[in-house]
Design a protein around this motif. Structure first.
Motif, short mmCIF file in Angstrom:
data_model
loop_
_atom_site.label_atom_id
_atom_site.label_comp_id
_atom_site.label_asym_id
_atom_site.label_seq_id
_atom_site.Cartn_x
_atom_site.Cartn_y
_atom_site.Cartn_z
N PRO A 66 5.55 -11.57 11.99
CA PRO A 66 5.41 -11.83 10.53
C PRO A 66 5.46 -10.22 9.99
O PRO A 66 4.72 -9.55 10.45
CB PRO A 66 4.32 -12.55 10.13
N CYS A 67 6.24 -10.18 8.78
CA CYS A 67 6.18 -8.71 8.07
C CYS A 67 4.66 -8.82 7.47
O CYS A 67 4.19 -9.79 6.82
CB CYS A 67 7.11 -8.87 7.17
N ILE A 68 4.16 -7.64 7.53
CA ILE A 68 2.81 -7.18 6.81
C ILE A 68 3.06 -6.96 5.39
O ILE A 68 3.59 -5.86 5.16
CB ILE A 68 2.02 -6.23 7.38
N GLU A 69 2.72 -7.90 4.39
CA GLU A 69 2.96 -7.56 3.26
C GLU A 69 1.93 -7.01 2.15
O GLU A 69 1.66 -7.34 0.84
CB GLU A 69 3.39 -8.99 2.58
N ASP A 70 0.97 -6.23 2.95
CA ASP A 70 0.00 -5.70 2.26
C ASP A 70 -0.32 -4.12 2.68
O ASP A 70 -0.50 -3.99 4.03
CB ASP A 70 -1.58 -6.30 2.36
N ILE A 71 0.10 -3.01 1.83
CA ILE A 71 -0.14 -1.59 2.37
C ILE A 71 -1.46 -1.50 2.76
O ILE A 71 -1.37 -0.47 4.02
CB ILE A 71 0.20 -0.73 0.98
N GLY A 72 -2.43 -2.07 2.47
CA GLY A 72 -3.86 -1.46 3.16
C GLY A 72 -3.72 -1.92 4.31
O GLY A 72 -4.35 -1.52 5.17
N VAL A 73 -3.64 -3.36 4.70
CA VAL A 73 -3.73 -3.92 5.86
C VAL A 73 -2.73 -3.01 7.02
O VAL A 73 -3.23 -2.83 8.11
CB VAL A 73 -3.22 -5.26 5.77
N LEU A 74 -1.57 -2.84 6.52
CA LEU A 74 -0.70 -1.93 7.41
C LEU A 74 -1.24 -0.65 7.77
O LEU A 74 -1.08 -0.22 8.76
CB LEU A 74 0.82 -2.10 6.68
N ALA A 75 -1.85 0.10 6.72
CA ALA A 75 -2.42 1.41 7.13
C ALA A 75 -3.77 1.27 7.94
O ALA A 75 -3.57 2.14 8.77
CB ALA A 75 -2.72 1.83 5.71
N ASP A 76 -4.51 0.29 7.71
CA ASP A 76 -5.45 0.04 8.74
C ASP A 76 -4.95 -0.26 10.17
O ASP A 76 -5.84 0.25 11.01
CB ASP A 76 -6.24 -1.33 8.53
N LEU A 77 -4.09 -0.95 10.25
CA LEU A 77 -3.20 -1.11 11.59
C LEU A 77 -2.62 0.21 12.41
O LEU A 77 -3.05 0.35 13.43
CB LEU A 77 -2.42 -2.24 11.58
N LEU A 78 -2.13 0.93 11.27
CA LEU A 78 -1.36 2.12 11.96
C LEU A 78 -2.78 3.09 12.11
O LEU A 78 -2.19 3.78 13.11
CB LEU A 78 -0.57 2.76 10.55
N VAL A 79 -3.87 3.22 11.38
CA VAL A 79 -4.79 3.72 12.04
C VAL A 79 -5.34 3.85 13.28
O VAL A 79 -5.51 4.49 14.11
CB VAL A 79 -6.04 3.87 10.94
N GLU A 80 -5.17 2.38 13.91
CA GLU A 80 -5.60 2.09 14.94
C GLU A 80 -4.70 2.85 16.06
O GLU A 80 -5.12 3.23 17.03
CB GLU A 80 -5.70 0.89 15.35
N GLU A 81 -3.40 2.51 15.80
CA GLU A 81 -2.48 3.10 16.55
C GLU A 81 -2.32 4.62 16.84
O GLU A 81 -2.29 5.15 17.80
CB GLU A 81 -0.89 2.53 16.03
N ILE A 82 -2.67 5.18 15.70
CA ILE A 82 -2.64 6.80 15.72
C ILE A 82 -3.93 7.37 16.28
O ILE A 82 -3.96 8.38 17.03
CB ILE A 82 -2.41 7.46 14.36
N GLN A 83 -5.13 6.63 16.20
CA GLN A 83 -6.26 7.09 16.88
C GLN A 83 -6.16 7.04 18.49
O GLN A 83 -6.90 7.50 19.03
CB GLN A 83 -7.33 6.15 16.56
N ALA A 84 -5.15 5.94 18.72
CA ALA A 84 -4.89 6.17 20.53
C ALA A 84 -4.11 7.28 20.92
O ALA A 84 -4.12 7.16 21.97
CB ALA A 84 -4.31 4.58 20.64
N LEU A 85 -3.52 8.07 20.29
CA LEU A 85 -2.72 9.00 20.45
C LEU A 85 -3.69 10.32 20.84
O LEU A 85 -4.73 10.37 20.40
CB LEU A 85 -1.84 9.41 19.31
N SER A 86 -2.91 11.31 21.59
CA SER A 86 -3.57 12.31 22.03
C SER A 86 -3.96 13.39 20.88
O SER A 86 -3.44 13.18 19.73
CB SER A 86 -2.98 13.04 23.17
#
Length: 262
Positions: A66-86
């Motif tokens: 499902p497409c994420i239709e909320d910028i805030g929710v999508l940003a929250d998920l991207l934060v998790e992904e970026i935090q996992a980077l070196s």
């Protein structure tokens, strides 16, 4: 969980992995766009930079999600992904909806004090605080296609292939709903510098709306104007790459004198 420097995941796409690089570029696609839009950028800056192109749910190989239709929710998920980077000095580059998403992601990372970007390049998008009454996401299929043609941001091959178009429309509609219903909290700003890139004939962003990004940063700010419309960067890729290169070099230099992520 840590994402290795040469790894590709559902969210993180590396078309030219370069684990030994000392700086990172994270690319945020436009509404309806996908990570592959930034393949040429990856080719240009790898292996000197770790180029990460983000893949949102609802498109290409993630089209069944499902497409994420909320910028805030999508940003929250991207934060998790970026935090996992070196830890590497990092530049964010976002086009159109991706510019707002990069801003919201940067804000969240700064608030948490981790993996915050050295700088943000906001391309093809008016300032988060500006408002227009846009309802493209409520149009029928023909109405959405008309909008895409106006912006000239969709491969012409897609318009000529009904099956491809039907596959793409749900993500396009969902992204438009996300960005058109987005509101920026009053006074929201980031500490990192912001460079705004805009086309002088972009129907989605006036020069005044581009300059309105200024209050959204406590850092250095500039606006670069290019000839062209919403997807001016397609005709000025070399010049846009020069702006990216300058920001990456500044991030690399800063990383040599301070711990990454600070």
């Amino acid at each position: 969980m840590v994402t290795k420097d040469d790894a590709t995941t559902a969210w993180i796409r590396r078309y030219h992995p370069s684990g030994g690089s000392t700086v990172r570029l994270i690319c945020f696609p436009h509404a309806g766009g996908s990570a592959s839009f930034f393949h040429p950028v990856s080719a240009r800056f790898s292996p000197d930079a770790d180029v990460v192109a983000l893949q949102y749910p609802g498109r290409q190989d993630r089209r069944r999600e499902p497409c994420i239709e909320d910028i805030g929710v999508l940003a929250d998920l991207l934060v998790e992904e970026i935090q996992a980077l070196s830890d590497k000095p990092t530049v964010f580059f976002g086009h159109s909806m991706g510019a707002v998403l990069a801003f919201e992601t940067a804000f969240r990372l700064e608030q948490q004090g981790v993996k915050r970007p050295h700088s943000l390049i906001a391309s093809g998008r008016r300032a988060p605080s500006t408002r227009r009454d846009e309802q493209v996401h409520k149009r029928d299929a023909n109405g959405i296609i008309s909008e895409l043609r106006l912006l000239n941001g969709t491969d012409s091959a897609v318009f000529g292939d009904d099956e491809l178009l039907r596959m793409a429309l749900p993500a396009i509609r969902g992204d438009y709903r996300a960005i058109e219903t987005y509101t920026c909290e009053p006074g929201r700003k980031v500490r990192c510098p912001i460079t705004v890139l805009t086309g002088d004939a972009d129907p989605k962003t006036t020069l005044e709306e581009a300059i309105a990004w200024r209050p959204h940063t406590e850092g250095w700010f500039q606006v670069k104007v290019f000839p062209g419309g919403h997807f001016f960067l397609a005709d000025h890729q070399a010049e846009v790459n020069n702006e990216i290169a300058r920001e990456l070099e500044a991030a690399r230099s800063a990383g040599q004198s301070a711990p990454a992520g600070r």
